[in-house]
Design an enzyme around this catalytic site. Structure first.
Site, PDB file in Angstrom:
ATOM      1  N   GLU A 260      45.491  45.464  44.821  1.00 57.35           N
ATOM      2  CA  GLU A 260      46.581  44.547  45.201  1.00 57.35           C
ATOM      3  C   GLU A 260      47.923  45.261  45.167  1.00 57.35           C
ATOM      4  O   GLU A 260      48.825  44.944  45.941  1.00 57.35           O
ATOM      5  CB  GLU A 260      46.561  43.313  44.273  1.00 57.35           C
ATOM      6  CG  GLU A 260      45.389  42.405  44.618  1.00 57.35           C
ATOM      7  CD  GLU A 260      44.842  41.587  43.463  1.00 57.35           C
ATOM      8  OE1 GLU A 260      45.518  41.454  42.423  1.00 57.35           O
ATOM      9  OE2 GLU A 260      43.713  41.075  43.605  1.00 57.35           O
TER      10      GLU A 260
ATOM     11  N   SER B  68      34.517  40.194  41.505  1.00 58.16           N
ATOM     12  CA  SER B  68      33.656  39.003  41.385  1.00 58.16           C
ATOM     13  C   SER B  68      32.583  39.116  40.299  1.00 58.16           C
ATOM     14  O   SER B  68      31.481  38.620  40.482  1.00 58.16           O
ATOM     15  CB  SER B  68      33.026  38.657  42.740  1.00 58.16           C
ATOM     16  OG  SER B  68      34.043  38.306  43.664  1.00 58.16           O
TER      17      SER B  68
ATOM     18  N   LYS C 151      46.160  39.151  36.184  1.00 59.68           N
ATOM     19  CA  LYS C 151      47.047  39.183  37.366  1.00 59.68           C
ATOM     20  C   LYS C 151      48.281  38.307  37.110  1.00 59.68           C
ATOM     21  O   LYS C 151      48.719  38.219  35.962  1.00 59.68           O
ATOM     22  CB  LYS C 151      46.267  38.766  38.620  1.00 59.68           C
ATOM     23  CG  LYS C 151      44.949  39.540  38.751  1.00 59.68           C
ATOM     24  CD  LYS C 151      44.257  39.364  40.065  1.00 59.68           C
ATOM     25  CE  LYS C 151      42.973  40.170  40.070  1.00 59.68           C
ATOM     26  NZ  LYS C 151      42.278  40.125  41.335  1.00 59.68           N
TER      27      LYS C 151
ATOM     28  N   ASN D 253      41.646  41.133  33.701  1.00 61.58           N
ATOM     29  CA  ASN D 253      42.925  41.298  34.390  1.00 61.58           C
ATOM     30  C   ASN D 253      43.412  39.910  34.817  1.00 61.58           C
ATOM     31  O   ASN D 253      42.864  39.331  35.749  1.00 61.58           O
ATOM     32  CB  ASN D 253      42.692  42.210  35.614  1.00 61.58           C
ATOM     33  CG  ASN D 253      43.904  42.294  36.531  1.00 61.58           C
ATOM     34  OD1 ASN D 253      45.002  41.874  36.169  1.00 61.58           O
ATOM     35  ND2 ASN D 253      43.695  42.846  37.715  1.00 61.58           N
TER      36      ASN D 253
ATOM     37  N   HIS E 177      45.698  49.246  41.111  1.00 54.81           N
ATOM     38  CA  HIS E 177      44.879  48.114  41.549  1.00 54.81           C
ATOM     39  C   HIS E 177      45.058  47.937  43.055  1.00 54.81           C
ATOM     40  O   HIS E 177      46.157  48.151  43.580  1.00 54.81           O
ATOM     41  CB  HIS E 177      45.285  46.843  40.798  1.00 54.81           C
ATOM     42  CG  HIS E 177      44.339  45.714  41.032  1.00 54.81           C
ATOM     43  ND1 HIS E 177      44.366  44.972  42.189  1.00 54.81           N
ATOM     44  CD2 HIS E 177      43.311  45.232  40.295  1.00 54.81           C
ATOM     45  CE1 HIS E 177      43.391  44.068  42.135  1.00 54.81           C
ATOM     46  NE2 HIS E 177      42.742  44.196  40.993  1.00 54.81           N
TER      47      HIS E 177
ATOM     48  N   GLY F 176      37.835  38.726  44.155  1.00 59.98           N
ATOM     49  CA  GLY F 176      38.218  37.325  44.329  1.00 59.98           C
ATOM     50  C   GLY F 176      37.471  36.600  45.445  1.00 59.98           C
ATOM     51  O   GLY F 176      37.863  35.508  45.839  1.00 59.98           O
TER      52      GLY F 176
ATOM     53  N   GLY G  97      38.571  39.794  36.968  1.00 55.70           N
ATOM     54  CA  GLY G  97      39.768  39.033  37.334  1.00 55.70           C
ATOM     55  C   GLY G  97      39.607  37.575  36.976  1.00 55.70           C
ATOM     56  O   GLY G  97      39.747  37.169  35.818  1.00 55.70           O
ATOM     57  N   GLY G  98      39.272  36.763  37.971  1.00 59.88           N
ATOM     58  CA  GLY G  98      39.202  35.313  37.819  1.00 59.88           C
ATOM     59  C   GLY G  98      38.443  34.832  36.588  1.00 59.88           C
ATOM     60  O   GLY G  98      38.910  33.922  35.880  1.00 59.88           O
TER      61      GLY G  98
ATOM     62  N   GLU H  18      36.441  49.151  42.312  1.00 55.99           N
ATOM     63  CA  GLU H  18      36.532  47.769  42.769  1.00 55.99           C
ATOM     64  C   GLU H  18      36.565  47.739  44.293  1.00 55.99           C
ATOM     65  O   GLU H  18      37.618  47.968  44.906  1.00 55.99           O
ATOM     66  CB  GLU H  18      37.821  47.126  42.247  1.00 55.99           C
ATOM     67  CG  GLU H  18      37.919  47.094  40.743  1.00 55.99           C
ATOM     68  CD  GLU H  18      38.904  46.035  40.266  1.00 55.99           C
ATOM     69  OE1 GLU H  18      38.477  45.107  39.596  1.00 55.99           O
ATOM     70  OE2 GLU H  18      40.094  46.128  40.612  1.00 55.99           O
TER      71      GLU H  18
HETATM   72  P1  PGA Z   1      37.883  39.210  40.470  1.00 56.38           P
HETATM   73  O1  PGA Z   1      39.034  40.330  40.365  1.00 56.38           O
HETATM   74  O2  PGA Z   1      36.996  39.371  39.259  1.00 56.38           O
HETATM   75  O3  PGA Z   1      38.603  37.915  40.475  1.00 56.38           O
HETATM   76  O4  PGA Z   1      37.130  39.480  41.737  1.00 56.38           O
HETATM   77  C1  PGA Z   1      38.754  41.617  39.899  1.00 56.38           C
HETATM   78  C2  PGA Z   1      39.996  42.453  39.884  1.00 56.38           C
HETATM   79  O5  PGA Z   1      40.812  42.361  40.817  1.00 56.38           O
HETATM   80  O6  PGA Z   1      40.211  43.244  38.942  1.00 56.38           O
END
Ligand code: PGA
Length: 255
Positions: A102, A216, A14, A12, A100, A176, A237-238, A170
């Site tokens: 967010e 993470s 983002k 993802n 998600h 993150g 994510g990251g 999640e």
């Molecule tokens: P992250 O994000 O791997 O950066 O923690 C995961 C996500 O929000 O899908």
């Protein structure tokens, strides 16, 4: 490590990625189909919608799938700035992340809204990757399982099947932050999700639904997390922004 159902590792991006980021797509697409490095999982990247079509073109001929990060519930209409599931399918998406944390937090999306978006994905012939997870406060108050139950009840449509739906667990506090739950904690929540899906969909269907862990996930903790029972892949994510790191995660699943 469970290979049934076939795991999915989805990235993802983002609100990250310009045209220059397409080279990451090219690298990922090149690696996952190479004879030696082919992972034993499906691999997907969900770039920003602005890059979907170009990413689809770059990934042409490879097994890399592309997804979107959100959609509007309606098919078309007066919704300035929004994108429908049909538009995202047309641009190259085969799946859409919905709900998600967010979006739930920053855009006030309720589970009812998330359910409508999942149904929009189905309407467009796409897979809905439905995200759920508790906040740090909810975890502290021992409410993780009840929150997950509520979100599953509210967000997963009655029409959900293993083919059109993926669940991503999640924990909000793990996104993150570099923090992750212990494998034991992940096992408890994923087993609970499987049980709740069984109540909602019936045993046979529930067994086939992929339940991803997200929050993470990195190359160095992926093996431990992906080995947990009822974990059928990851939402990343990251670590999905750099091809090499992402490939390190997909390589957890040997073909
Ligand atoms: P992250 O994000 O791997 O950066 O923690 C995961 C996500 O929000 O899908």
């Amino acid at each position: 490590m469970s290979k049934n159902p076939k795991p999915l590792v989805a990235g993802n991006w983002k609100m990250n990625g310009l045209k220059s980021s397409l080279k990451q797509i090219v690298k990922i697409a090149g690696k996952i189909d190479s004879k030696k490095k082919k992972p034993g999982c499906e691999v997907m990247i969900c770039p920003p919608a602005t890059l979907l079509t170009a990413a689809r073109d770059k990934a042409q001929g490879s097994s890399l799938k592309l997804g979107a990060q959100d959609c509007h519930a309606d098919e078309a209409g007066a919704h300035t700035g929004d994108l429908s599931a049909e538009m995202l399918a047309n641009a190259g998406a085969t799946a859409i992340i919905v709900g998600h944390s967010e979006r739930r937090a920053n855009h006030g999306e309720s589970s009812a809204v998330v359910k409508a978006k999942a149904q929009a994905a189905y309407r467009a012939g796409l897979v809905a990757i439905i995200c759920i997870g508790e906040t740090a406060e909810q975890r502290k108050a021992n409410r993780t399982l009840s929150i997950v139950t509520m979100q599953l009840k509210g967000s997963v449509p009655a029409e959900a099947t293993p083919a059109n739906t993926v669940i991503a667990y999640e924990p909000v506090w793990a996104i993150g932050t570099g923090l992750t739950p212990t494998p034991e904690d992940v096992a408890v929540v994923h087993a609970h999700i499987r049980k709740r899906l069984t109540v909602q969909m019936g045993e046979k269907e529930a067994q086939g639904v992929r339940i991803l862990y997200g929050g993470s996930v990195k190359p160095d903790n992926a093996a431990e997390l992906m080995a947990v029972e009822n974990v059928n892949g990851a939402l990343v994510g990251g670590a999905s922004l750099k091809a090499q790191e992402f490939i390190g995660i997909t390589a957890t699943y040997k073909s």
